[in-house]
Design a protein around this motif. Structure first.
Motif, PDB file in Angstrom:
ATOM      1  N   SER A  22      30.998  47.909  41.837  1.00 22.46           N
ATOM      2  CA  SER A  22      31.569  48.311  40.546  1.00 22.46           C
ATOM      3  C   SER A  22      32.801  47.494  40.172  1.00 22.46           C
ATOM      4  CB  SER A  22      31.948  49.795  40.563  1.00 22.46           C
ATOM      5  OG  SER A  22      30.816  50.584  40.756  1.00 22.46           O
ATOM      6  N   VAL A  23      33.606  47.119  41.155  1.00 21.98           N
ATOM      7  CA  VAL A  23      34.820  46.356  40.880  1.00 21.98           C
ATOM      8  C   VAL A  23      34.539  44.850  40.913  1.00 21.98           C
ATOM      9  CG1 VAL A  23      37.141  45.821  41.725  1.00 21.98           C
ATOM     10  CG2 VAL A  23      36.331  48.175  41.717  1.00 21.98           C
ATOM     11  N   GLY A  24      33.822  44.391  41.928  1.00 23.74           N
ATOM     12  CA  GLY A  24      33.595  42.968  42.092  1.00 23.74           C
ATOM     13  C   GLY A  24      32.448  42.410  41.275  1.00 23.74           C
ATOM     14  N   GLY A  25      31.492  43.238  40.901  1.00 24.49           N
ATOM     15  CA  GLY A  25      30.337  42.782  40.136  1.00 24.49           C
ATOM     16  C   GLY A  25      30.682  42.136  38.807  1.00 24.49           C
ATOM     17  N   PRO A  26      31.513  42.774  37.995  1.00 30.30           N
ATOM     18  CA  PRO A  26      31.889  42.134  36.728  1.00 30.30           C
ATOM     19  C   PRO A  26      32.620  40.800  36.916  1.00 30.30           C
ATOM     20  CG  PRO A  26      32.348  44.462  36.613  1.00 30.30           C
ATOM     21  CD  PRO A  26      31.955  44.175  38.027  1.00 30.30           C
ATOM     22  N   PHE A  27      33.434  40.705  37.973  1.00 24.72           N
ATOM     23  CA  PHE A  27      34.095  39.430  38.248  1.00 24.72           C
ATOM     24  C   PHE A  27      33.087  38.361  38.639  1.00 24.72           C
ATOM     25  CE2 PHE A  27      37.785  42.294  39.040  1.00 24.72           C
ATOM     26  CZ  PHE A  27      38.603  41.786  38.041  1.00 24.72           C
ATOM     27  N   ALA A  28      32.095  38.740  39.442  1.00 25.85           N
ATOM     28  CA  ALA A  28      31.055  37.780  39.837  1.00 25.85           C
ATOM     29  C   ALA A  28      30.274  37.298  38.617  1.00 25.85           C
ATOM     30  CB  ALA A  28      30.114  38.416  40.860  1.00 25.85           C
ATOM     31  N   VAL A  29      29.925  38.218  37.728  1.00 26.29           N
ATOM     32  CA  VAL A  29      29.206  37.839  36.505  1.00 26.29           C
ATOM     33  C   VAL A  29      30.079  36.917  35.658  1.00 26.29           C
ATOM     34  CG1 VAL A  29      28.263  38.723  34.332  1.00 26.29           C
ATOM     35  CG2 VAL A  29      27.712  39.862  36.481  1.00 26.29           C
ATOM     36  N   TYR A  30      31.339  37.241  35.526  1.00 22.54           N
ATOM     37  CA  TYR A  30      32.252  36.408  34.737  1.00 22.54           C
ATOM     38  C   TYR A  30      32.348  34.988  35.304  1.00 22.54           C
ATOM     39  CZ  TYR A  30      36.554  34.608  32.715  1.00 22.54           C
ATOM     40  OH  TYR A  30      37.472  33.818  32.096  1.00 22.54           O
ATOM     41  N   LEU A  31      32.502  34.898  36.616  1.00 22.57           N
ATOM     42  CA  LEU A  31      32.634  33.571  37.236  1.00 22.57           C
ATOM     43  C   LEU A  31      31.354  32.752  37.092  1.00 22.57           C
ATOM     44  CD1 LEU A  31      34.616  34.450  40.484  1.00 22.57           C
ATOM     45  CD2 LEU A  31      35.457  33.271  38.444  1.00 22.57           C
ATOM     46  N   VAL A  32      30.208  33.406  37.208  1.00 22.08           N
ATOM     47  CA  VAL A  32      28.948  32.677  37.063  1.00 22.08           C
ATOM     48  C   VAL A  32      28.736  32.251  35.616  1.00 22.08           C
ATOM     49  CG1 VAL A  32      26.440  32.942  37.201  1.00 22.08           C
ATOM     50  CG2 VAL A  32      27.857  33.684  39.088  1.00 22.08           C
ATOM     51  N   LEU A  33      29.077  33.127  34.668  1.00 23.95           N
ATOM     52  CA  LEU A  33      28.911  32.771  33.255  1.00 23.95           C
ATOM     53  C   LEU A  33      29.856  31.640  32.840  1.00 23.95           C
ATOM     54  CD1 LEU A  33      28.441  36.225  31.497  1.00 23.95           C
ATOM     55  CD2 LEU A  33      26.740  34.438  31.847  1.00 23.95           C
ATOM     56  N   ARG A  34      31.048  31.593  33.404  1.00 24.15           N
ATOM     57  CA  ARG A  34      32.004  30.541  33.053  1.00 24.15           C
ATOM     58  C   ARG A  34      31.623  29.201  33.672  1.00 24.15           C
ATOM     59  NH1 ARG A  34      33.711  31.472  28.584  1.00 24.15           N
ATOM     60  NH2 ARG A  34      33.144  33.625  28.477  1.00 24.15           N
ATOM     61  N   GLY A  35      30.708  29.199  34.621  1.00 24.13           N
ATOM     62  CA  GLY A  35      30.365  27.962  35.302  1.00 24.13           C
ATOM     63  C   GLY A  35      29.208  27.220  34.679  1.00 24.13           C
ATOM     64  N   GLY A  36      28.585  27.770  33.643  1.00 25.19           N
ATOM     65  CA  GLY A  36      27.428  27.133  33.032  1.00 25.19           C
ATOM     66  C   GLY A  36      27.820  26.048  32.041  1.00 25.19           C
ATOM     67  N   LEU A  37      26.811  25.406  31.447  1.00 30.29           N
ATOM     68  CA  LEU A  37      27.071  24.369  30.450  1.00 30.29           C
ATOM     69  C   LEU A  37      27.718  24.948  29.203  1.00 30.29           C
ATOM     70  CD1 LEU A  37      23.737  22.373  30.793  1.00 30.29           C
ATOM     71  CD2 LEU A  37      25.983  21.796  31.717  1.00 30.29           C
ATOM     72  N   ARG A  38      27.210  26.099  28.788  1.00 30.17           N
ATOM     73  CA  ARG A  38      27.798  26.774  27.633  1.00 30.17           C
ATOM     74  C   ARG A  38      28.367  28.104  28.095  1.00 30.17           C
ATOM     75  NH1 ARG A  38      23.339  27.775  23.594  1.00 30.17           N
ATOM     76  NH2 ARG A  38      22.400  28.427  25.530  1.00 30.17           N
ATOM     77  N   PRO A  39      29.650  28.308  27.999  1.00 28.43           N
ATOM     78  CA  PRO A  39      30.221  29.570  28.455  1.00 28.43           C
ATOM     79  C   PRO A  39      30.012  30.719  27.470  1.00 28.43           C
ATOM     80  CG  PRO A  39      31.960  28.069  27.783  1.00 28.43           C
ATOM     81  CD  PRO A  39      30.673  27.329  27.674  1.00 28.43           C
TER      82      PRO A  39
END
Length: 96
Positions: A22-39
């Motif tokens: 619940s706490v770390g999941g949103p951070f993991a999603v955020y970090l993965v989304l920021r790492g793509g070609l289009r954020p």
């Protein structure tokens, strides 16, 4: 002296895992989304969709597990509960 049986560790493990997701999941999603070609939304890589699906699926599975963990165990307090409505002495009746 009444000795209580030890509490199983699985409910605590499930609660800790639920808290971590619940706490770390949103951070993991955020970090993965920021790492793509289009954020921006929508995600453009399969990896991003897999991470989103895993985080949501894991959170739902742990939530259901936390809610139903009481059904998994035969609690000793529940198993030893007897009907105490008849408090009189018990005698054997014999027909002669």
């Amino acid at each position: 002296m009444n000795r209580n049986s030890p509490v199983p560790r699985l409910p605590y493990f499930l609660l800790g895992a639920m808290t971590l997701v619940s706490v770390g999941g949103p951070f993991a999603v955020y970090l993965v989304l920021r790492g793509g070609l289009r954020p921006d939304w929508p995600p453009d890589r399969l990896v991003e969709w897999i991470v989103i699906g895993l985080v949501i699926g894991l959170a739902v599975a742990l939530f259901v597990a936390c809610l139903t963990v009481g059904l998994w165990y035969s609690w000793t307090g529940r198993a030893k509960h007897t009907d105490t409505s008849d408090t009189g002495p018990r005698t054997q009746s014999t027909n002669r």
